[in-house]
Design a protein around this motif. Structure first.
Motif, PDB file in Angstrom:
ATOM      1  N   GLY A 160       3.927   6.080   9.782  1.00 34.88           N
ATOM      2  CA  GLY A 160       3.028   4.958   9.544  1.00 34.88           C
ATOM      3  C   GLY A 160       3.519   3.987   8.486  1.00 34.88           C
ATOM      4  O   GLY A 160       2.715   3.283   7.861  1.00 34.88           O
ATOM      5  N   ILE A 161       4.834   3.914   8.307  1.00 32.95           N
ATOM      6  CA  ILE A 161       5.414   3.031   7.289  1.00 32.95           C
ATOM      7  C   ILE A 161       5.562   1.623   7.847  1.00 32.95           C
ATOM      8  O   ILE A 161       6.110   1.423   8.932  1.00 32.95           O
ATOM      9  N   LEU A 200      12.458   5.646  14.079  1.00 35.27           N
ATOM     10  CA  LEU A 200      11.452   6.570  14.596  1.00 35.27           C
ATOM     11  C   LEU A 200      10.716   7.270  13.461  1.00 35.27           C
ATOM     12  O   LEU A 200       9.487   7.426  13.495  1.00 35.27           O
ATOM     13  N   ILE A 201      11.452   7.692  12.446  1.00 35.95           N
ATOM     14  CA  ILE A 201      10.847   8.357  11.284  1.00 35.95           C
ATOM     15  C   ILE A 201       9.810   7.455  10.626  1.00 35.95           C
ATOM     16  O   ILE A 201       8.678   7.875  10.344  1.00 35.95           O
ATOM     17  N   LEU A 202      10.192   6.205  10.381  1.00 34.79           N
ATOM     18  CA  LEU A 202       9.275   5.278   9.715  1.00 34.79           C
ATOM     19  C   LEU A 202       8.028   5.043  10.561  1.00 34.79           C
ATOM     20  O   LEU A 202       6.900   5.047  10.035  1.00 34.79           O
ATOM     21  N   HIS A 203       8.214   4.840  11.841  1.00 34.62           N
ATOM     22  CA  HIS A 203       7.056   4.626  12.711  1.00 34.62           C
ATOM     23  C   HIS A 203       6.159   5.856  12.753  1.00 34.62           C
ATOM     24  O   HIS A 203       4.931   5.750  12.690  1.00 34.62           O
ATOM     25  N   PRO A 209       0.845  -1.199   0.000  1.00 37.63           N
ATOM     26  CA  PRO A 209       0.000   0.000   0.000  1.00 37.63           C
ATOM     27  C   PRO A 209       0.885   1.255   0.000  1.00 37.63           C
ATOM     28  O   PRO A 209       1.712   1.423   0.905  1.00 37.63           O
ATOM     29  N   PRO A 210       0.747   2.131  -0.973  1.00 35.73           N
ATOM     30  CA  PRO A 210       1.660   3.277  -1.079  1.00 35.73           C
ATOM     31  C   PRO A 210       1.746   4.132   0.173  1.00 35.73           C
ATOM     32  O   PRO A 210       2.831   4.610   0.531  1.00 35.73           O
ATOM     33  N   GLU A 211       0.624   4.310   0.861  1.00 35.98           N
ATOM     34  CA  GLU A 211       0.628   5.169   2.047  1.00 35.98           C
ATOM     35  C   GLU A 211       1.356   4.530   3.226  1.00 35.98           C
ATOM     36  O   GLU A 211       1.682   5.219   4.203  1.00 35.98           O
ATOM     37  N   GLU A 212       1.639   3.241   3.144  1.00 39.65           N
ATOM     38  CA  GLU A 212       2.353   2.534   4.210  1.00 39.65           C
ATOM     39  C   GLU A 212       3.726   2.054   3.761  1.00 39.65           C
ATOM     40  O   GLU A 212       4.351   1.225   4.438  1.00 39.65           O
ATOM     41  N   THR A 213       4.196   2.565   2.625  1.00 42.10           N
ATOM     42  CA  THR A 213       5.432   2.065   2.023  1.00 42.10           C
ATOM     43  C   THR A 213       6.424   3.203   1.808  1.00 42.10           C
ATOM     44  O   THR A 213       6.034   4.322   1.455  1.00 42.10           O
ATOM     45  N   LYS A 268       3.401   7.035  -7.488  1.00 39.77           N
ATOM     46  CA  LYS A 268       2.413   6.257  -6.746  1.00 39.77           C
ATOM     47  C   LYS A 268       2.180   6.772  -5.330  1.00 39.77           C
ATOM     48  O   LYS A 268       1.370   6.211  -4.588  1.00 39.77           O
ATOM     49  N   GLY A 269       2.890   7.822  -4.930  1.00 41.77           N
ATOM     50  CA  GLY A 269       2.714   8.362  -3.596  1.00 41.77           C
ATOM     51  C   GLY A 269       3.499   7.646  -2.522  1.00 41.77           C
ATOM     52  O   GLY A 269       3.195   7.761  -1.327  1.00 41.77           O
ATOM     53  N   VAL A 270       4.544   6.912  -2.918  1.00 40.74           N
ATOM     54  CA  VAL A 270       5.422   6.233  -1.968  1.00 40.74           C
ATOM     55  C   VAL A 270       6.516   7.190  -1.512  1.00 40.74           C
ATOM     56  O   VAL A 270       7.149   7.859  -2.338  1.00 40.74           O
ATOM     57  N   GLU A 271       6.729   7.277  -0.217  1.00 42.27           N
ATOM     58  CA  GLU A 271       7.764   8.157   0.323  1.00 42.27           C
ATOM     59  C   GLU A 271       9.145   7.684  -0.123  1.00 42.27           C
ATOM     60  O   GLU A 271       9.467   6.499  -0.047  1.00 42.27           O
TER      61      GLU A 271
END
Length: 224
Positions: A154-155, A148-151, A25-29, A78-81
């Motif tokens: 919401g990644i 910490l950044i990823l958490h 899921p792009p918003e979680e990736t 795709k909106g992936v960070e």
């Protein structure tokens, strides 16, 4: 599509059932681009060393950088960070480096953070709002605040690309897996000093710490 479900099988997994389909899921990736820095474009002054490293540099410039450029563009679309990690010390004399980067030999790395050789290669340069973490360790997770950044963002899933497959990429992937992040490593966006080292390490980490895939597989995982 590649045969990622059966490729890079080690002894441990040679008889295992194929893994389930991957969904990112792009918003979680996040895409994590590891250590593709100017220093690795430099040719050694010693002709013998230059010849020895020629296959690596050919893979870096002919495959890894162009493919990673495509991967970055795809992820942005795709909106992936997109996140970068690079080796860089904060002190000019490198006193802040970890022991592994102070030892003599190939892994001796003294790259102050603002020096040209420590920067990401121009073809993959970060955009203004991209996160770039600096590290003096192999793992981008243990040597920075990336966890910490990823958490905080919401990644849960990380796409990994970069250098070197058997060192910083592998260390980062193992650390991410230990922290329960779901990781895919893009084989044709990575390189080690030799193809043998590259393939051996991917065989070791595949299906334990990550899934090893090809660039062509990623669009399907992102739902396109």
């Amino acid at each position: 599509m590649s045969d990622w479900k059966t490729a890079f099988r080690s002894f441990y997994y040679e008889k295992a059932d194929p893994p389930e389909d991957i969904e990112l899921p792009p918003e979680e990736t996040a895409l994590l681009v590891i250590d593709i820095q100017n220093t690795y474009l430099e040719t050694d002054d010693d002709p013998d060393e230059a010849r020895r490293w020629k296959p690596f540099r050919e893979r870096l410039t002919g495959k890894v950088i162009p493919n990673t450029r495509k991967l970055i563009d795809l992820c942005r679309d795709k909106g992936v960070e997109v996140i970068y990690a690079r080796i860089a010390c904060l002190k000019q004399d490198g006193r802040d480096r970890s022991l592994s980067q102070k030892k003599p030999g190939f892994n001796y790395l003294l790259m102050p953070k603002d020096r040209e050789d420590s920067l990401i290669v121009p073809d993959l340069a970060p955009e203004d709002d991209d996160i770039v973490v600096l590290k003096t360790t192999d793992s981008a997770l243990t040597g920075t605040n990336l966890r910490l950044i990823l958490h905080n963002m919401g990644i849960r899933h990380v796409i990994a690309a970069g250098l070197f497959t058997d060192q910083c990429v592998s260390s980062t992937v193992r650390s991410l897996a230990d922290e329960s992040f779901d990781v895919v490593v893009v084989e044709d966006c990575c390189a080690a000093a030799t193809d043998e080292l590259h393939r051996n390490e991917l065989t070791t980490i595949n299906m334990i710490y990550c899934h090893v895939v090809q660039l062509e597989d990623i669009p399907g995982f992102l739902g396109s």
